[in-house]
Write a protein that holds these residues in place. Structure first.
Motif, PDB file in Angstrom:
ATOM      1  N   PRO A  65      -9.144 -24.371  -2.547  1.00 25.89           N
ATOM      2  CA  PRO A  65      -9.509 -23.074  -1.982  1.00 25.89           C
ATOM      3  C   PRO A  65      -8.464 -22.596  -0.970  1.00 25.89           C
ATOM      4  CG  PRO A  65     -10.772 -24.808  -0.932  1.00 25.89           C
ATOM      5  CD  PRO A  65      -9.991 -25.453  -2.054  1.00 25.89           C
ATOM      6  N   SER A  66      -8.293 -21.306  -0.895  1.00 26.54           N
ATOM      7  CA  SER A  66      -7.319 -20.727   0.027  1.00 26.54           C
ATOM      8  C   SER A  66      -7.929 -20.578   1.408  1.00 26.54           C
ATOM      9  CB  SER A  66      -6.853 -19.360  -0.474  1.00 26.54           C
ATOM     10  OG  SER A  66      -6.042 -18.755   0.523  1.00 26.54           O
ATOM     11  N   SER A  71      -9.983 -17.130   5.516  1.00 30.02           N
ATOM     12  CA  SER A  71     -10.016 -16.788   6.946  1.00 30.02           C
ATOM     13  C   SER A  71      -9.810 -15.296   7.154  1.00 30.02           C
ATOM     14  CB  SER A  71      -8.939 -17.577   7.704  1.00 30.02           C
ATOM     15  OG  SER A  71      -9.187 -18.959   7.651  1.00 30.02           O
ATOM     16  N   VAL A  72      -8.859 -14.719   6.420  1.00 27.63           N
ATOM     17  CA  VAL A  72      -8.604 -13.274   6.541  1.00 27.63           C
ATOM     18  C   VAL A  72      -9.846 -12.487   6.142  1.00 27.63           C
ATOM     19  CG1 VAL A  72      -7.285 -11.345   5.566  1.00 27.63           C
ATOM     20  CG2 VAL A  72      -6.097 -13.445   6.278  1.00 27.63           C
ATOM     21  N   LEU A  73     -10.438 -12.825   5.008  1.00 24.88           N
ATOM     22  CA  LEU A  73     -11.624 -12.088   4.554  1.00 24.88           C
ATOM     23  C   LEU A  73     -12.810 -12.324   5.477  1.00 24.88           C
ATOM     24  CD1 LEU A  73     -11.225 -12.412   0.701  1.00 24.88           C
ATOM     25  CD2 LEU A  73     -10.971 -10.342   2.105  1.00 24.88           C
ATOM     26  N   SER A  88     -13.845 -27.470   3.136  1.00 25.69           N
ATOM     27  CA  SER A  88     -12.580 -28.158   3.418  1.00 25.69           C
ATOM     28  C   SER A  88     -12.090 -27.952   4.850  1.00 25.69           C
ATOM     29  CB  SER A  88     -11.503 -27.720   2.432  1.00 25.69           C
ATOM     30  OG  SER A  88     -11.273 -26.333   2.535  1.00 25.69           O
ATOM     31  N   THR A  89     -12.592 -26.942   5.556  1.00 23.09           N
ATOM     32  CA  THR A  89     -12.151 -26.728   6.942  1.00 23.09           C
ATOM     33  C   THR A  89     -13.114 -27.339   7.955  1.00 23.09           C
ATOM     34  OG1 THR A  89     -13.275 -24.581   7.146  1.00 23.09           O
ATOM     35  CG2 THR A  89     -10.977 -24.568   6.351  1.00 23.09           C
ATOM     36  N   ARG A  90     -14.266 -27.768   7.504  1.00 26.07           N
ATOM     37  CA  ARG A  90     -15.225 -28.363   8.439  1.00 26.07           C
ATOM     38  C   ARG A  90     -14.611 -29.600   9.072  1.00 26.07           C
ATOM     39  NH1 ARG A  90     -18.740 -26.054   4.648  1.00 26.07           N
ATOM     40  NH2 ARG A  90     -19.905 -24.388   5.650  1.00 26.07           N
ATOM     41  N   GLY A  91     -14.850 -29.757  10.363  1.00 26.85           N
ATOM     42  CA  GLY A  91     -14.237 -30.853  11.097  1.00 26.85           C
ATOM     43  C   GLY A  91     -12.977 -30.417  11.827  1.00 26.85           C
TER      44      GLY A  91
END
Length: 151
Positions: A65-66, A71-73, A88-91
Motif C-alpha cells: 500500500p502507498s 497520507s495525502v488523501l 502497515s503504519t501502525r506502531g
C-alpha cells in the motif's frame, strides 16, 4: 517545465526537515522559481479520481500500500495527527495535516540550479542508484542539523 510537489511533510521519517523545505521554497520564491501553491479538496473530480486510482492500486497490490498517497488523501479528507488508515503504519507516529494536501509548483530549472548533487544523478537509471548517489554526496558534505519549525 514545471516541478509539482504534493504531500508536504510525508517524508519527515526519511529525514526531510520541514524547515529546510520551507527555506528552499522561500529562496525559490525570491528568485521567481516558485509559482505558488493550491489546495486539493475532497469534492474536486481530480481528487475523486485519485482516490479511485489508489483503491485500484491497493486492490491490485495489497501487500504494497502507498503510505504517501494514503497520507495525502487522509489529509485532504480532514484527518489530523497520528491517524492511521493503513495497518502497515501502525506502531509508527504519523503527523497527517492539511499541508499534505497542497500542491506546490516550481520552475524545474530553478530547482535544478539549487541541486548540489545534480551531476551525480545524470547517469542513474534506478531509484536505488539515485539513493546511493544522494547518500554518497551526504557522506562528503557537512549536513546541516535538523531544525524544527517554531509553530
Amino acid at each position: 517545465m514545471l516541478l509539482v510537489c504534493l504531500g508536504f511533510g510525508v517524508d519527515t521519517h526519511h529525514g526531510v526537515p520541514h524547515a529546510q523545505v520551507l527555506e528552499a521554497t522561500a529562496d525559490l520564491t525570491r528568485s521567481g522559481g516558485c509559482l505558488g501553491a493550491w489546495s486539493l479538496t475532497p469534492e474536486m473530480p481530480d481528487v475523486q479520481r485519485y482516490q479511485d486510482a489508489l483503491a485500484f492500486v491497493h486492490d491490485a497490490m495489497p501487500d504494497f500500500p502507498s503510505i504517501v498517497s494514503t497520507s495525502v488523501l487522509d489529509a485532504i479528507d480532514g484527518h489530523f495527527g497520528n491517524h492511521h488508515s493503513l495497518s502497515s503504519t501502525r506502531g509508527s507516529e504519523l503527523f497527517i495535516n492539511p499541508l499534505m494536501g497542497l500542491y506546490w509548483a516550481f520552475e524545474l530549472e530553478a530547482v535544478a540550479e539549487r541541486n548540489l548533487y545534480l551531476e551525480r544523478l545524470t547517469d542513474t537509471m534506478t531509484v536505488g542508484a539515485v539513493q546511493r548517489a544522494i547518500e554518497a554526496f551526504r557522506d562528503e558534505v557537512c549536513v546541516r542539523p535538523w531544525q524544527n519549525i517554531p509553530l
